[in-house]
Scaffold this motif. Structure first.
Motif, PDB file in Angstrom:
ATOM      1  N   GLN A   1      49.867   6.193  -0.534  1.00 48.91           N
ATOM      2  CA  GLN A   1      50.276   6.914   0.667  1.00 48.91           C
ATOM      3  C   GLN A   1      51.766   7.248   0.564  1.00 48.91           C
ATOM      4  O   GLN A   1      52.433   6.832  -0.368  1.00 48.91           O
ATOM      5  N   TYR A   2      52.238   7.989   1.556  1.00 44.51           N
ATOM      6  CA  TYR A   2      53.650   8.370   1.599  1.00 44.51           C
ATOM      7  C   TYR A   2      54.426   7.342   2.410  1.00 44.51           C
ATOM      8  O   TYR A   2      54.154   7.144   3.591  1.00 44.51           O
ATOM      9  N   ASP A   3      55.394   6.681   1.775  1.00 43.86           N
ATOM     10  CA  ASP A   3      56.282   5.759   2.467  1.00 43.86           C
ATOM     11  C   ASP A   3      57.478   6.526   3.003  1.00 43.86           C
ATOM     12  O   ASP A   3      57.979   7.443   2.349  1.00 43.86           O
ATOM     13  N   LEU A   4      57.949   6.134   4.181  1.00 45.44           N
ATOM     14  CA  LEU A   4      59.204   6.670   4.683  1.00 45.44           C
ATOM     15  C   LEU A   4      60.332   5.952   3.954  1.00 45.44           C
ATOM     16  O   LEU A   4      60.309   4.718   3.851  1.00 45.44           O
ATOM     17  N   VAL A   5      61.274   6.705   3.404  1.00 42.33           N
ATOM     18  CA  VAL A   5      62.393   6.141   2.648  1.00 42.33           C
ATOM     19  C   VAL A   5      63.688   6.624   3.285  1.00 42.33           C
ATOM     20  O   VAL A   5      63.891   7.825   3.454  1.00 42.33           O
ATOM     21  N   ALA A   6      64.531   5.679   3.674  1.00 45.70           N
ATOM     22  CA  ALA A   6      65.810   6.039   4.291  1.00 45.70           C
ATOM     23  C   ALA A   6      66.729   4.825   4.297  1.00 45.70           C
ATOM     24  O   ALA A   6      66.271   3.686   4.225  1.00 45.70           O
ATOM     25  N   ASP A   7      68.007   5.099   4.391  1.00 51.22           N
ATOM     26  CA  ASP A   7      68.975   4.042   4.652  1.00 51.22           C
ATOM     27  C   ASP A   7      69.046   3.939   6.171  1.00 51.22           C
ATOM     28  O   ASP A   7      69.699   4.748   6.825  1.00 51.22           O
ATOM     29  N   VAL A   8      68.336   2.972   6.745  1.00 52.85           N
ATOM     30  CA  VAL A   8      68.221   2.902   8.201  1.00 52.85           C
ATOM     31  C   VAL A   8      69.549   2.596   8.890  1.00 52.85           C
ATOM     32  O   VAL A   8      69.704   2.868  10.084  1.00 52.85           O
TER      33      VAL A   8
ATOM     34  N   ILE B   1      66.387  11.457   5.135  1.00 54.84           N
ATOM     35  CA  ILE B   1      65.152  10.709   5.323  1.00 54.84           C
ATOM     36  C   ILE B   1      64.160  11.331   4.348  1.00 54.84           C
ATOM     37  O   ILE B   1      64.161  12.541   4.149  1.00 54.84           O
ATOM     38  N   GLY B   2      63.311  10.527   3.749  1.00 53.20           N
ATOM     39  CA  GLY B   2      62.328  11.077   2.824  1.00 53.20           C
ATOM     40  C   GLY B   2      60.963  10.446   3.006  1.00 53.20           C
ATOM     41  O   GLY B   2      60.816   9.395   3.622  1.00 53.20           O
ATOM     42  N   PHE B   3      59.975  11.126   2.465  1.00 52.74           N
ATOM     43  CA  PHE B   3      58.628  10.573   2.350  1.00 52.74           C
ATOM     44  C   PHE B   3      58.267  10.615   0.872  1.00 52.74           C
ATOM     45  O   PHE B   3      58.259  11.682   0.264  1.00 52.74           O
ATOM     46  N   ARG B   4      57.999   9.426   0.316  1.00 51.80           N
ATOM     47  CA  ARG B   4      57.735   9.302  -1.115  1.00 51.80           C
ATOM     48  C   ARG B   4      56.329   8.753  -1.351  1.00 51.80           C
ATOM     49  O   ARG B   4      55.911   7.779  -0.738  1.00 51.80           O
TER      50      ARG B   4
ATOM     51  N   GLN C   1      61.997   1.053   2.660  1.00 52.85           N
ATOM     52  CA  GLN C   1      60.736   1.756   2.441  1.00 52.85           C
ATOM     53  C   GLN C   1      59.758   1.238   3.477  1.00 52.85           C
ATOM     54  O   GLN C   1      59.446   0.053   3.497  1.00 52.85           O
ATOM     55  N   ILE C   2      59.280   2.144   4.332  1.00 49.50           N
ATOM     56  CA  ILE C   2      58.377   1.769   5.407  1.00 49.50           C
ATOM     57  C   ILE C   2      57.013   2.356   5.108  1.00 49.50           C
ATOM     58  O   ILE C   2      56.867   3.575   4.956  1.00 49.50           O
TER      59      ILE C   2
END
Length: 128
Positions: free
Chosen positions: A65-72, A57-60, A6-7
């Protein structure tokens, strides 16, 4: 154990985020929907960007705010995660500025993008 990262971002406006993703030519889906990761794991996000490798890739929304969510580890984009997020943030900022200035009665007089990808925007408002 989850493989999702989660970024944090400064992205708070969903329509501006969606416009930014469209600007970048990304095929995104409005959620909430599942972001697919390693071994069938999923996370729920408000915006999902499918990748050609079957992972997403998702934005949650985290409440602020919206975090970037992904298995990098399964990242399958031409750009690195950092560069991808930089491009999304740049276009997000553009749409936020355009929306805010339009609400204040301004119109775009000029919009240019240089060779490095920097965007220059000139807005004007006529006083009656």
């Amino acid at each position: 154990m989850s493989h999702f990262s989660q970024i944090k971002t400064q992205i708070r406006n969903l329509p501006a985020l969606e416009s930014a993703l469209s600007d970048l030519g990304l095929d995104w889906q409005s959620g909430p929907g599942p972001v697919r990761g390693y071994q069938g794991q999923t996370e729920t996000a408000e915006v999902v960007i499918p990748q050609s490798n079957g992972y997403d890739i998702g934005f949650r929304w985290n409440g602020e705010q919206y975090d970037l969510v992904a298995d990098v580890e399964l990242w399958n984009q031409e750009l690195t995660v950092e560069r991808f997020l930089s491009k999304v943030t740049q276009h997000y900022a553009l749409h936020t500025v355009l929306s805010t200035t339009a609400d204040q009665g301004f119109q775009v007089a000029k919009q240019e993008q240089d060779a490095e990808g920097n965007i220059r925007l000139v807005v004007q408002r006529w006083q009656g």
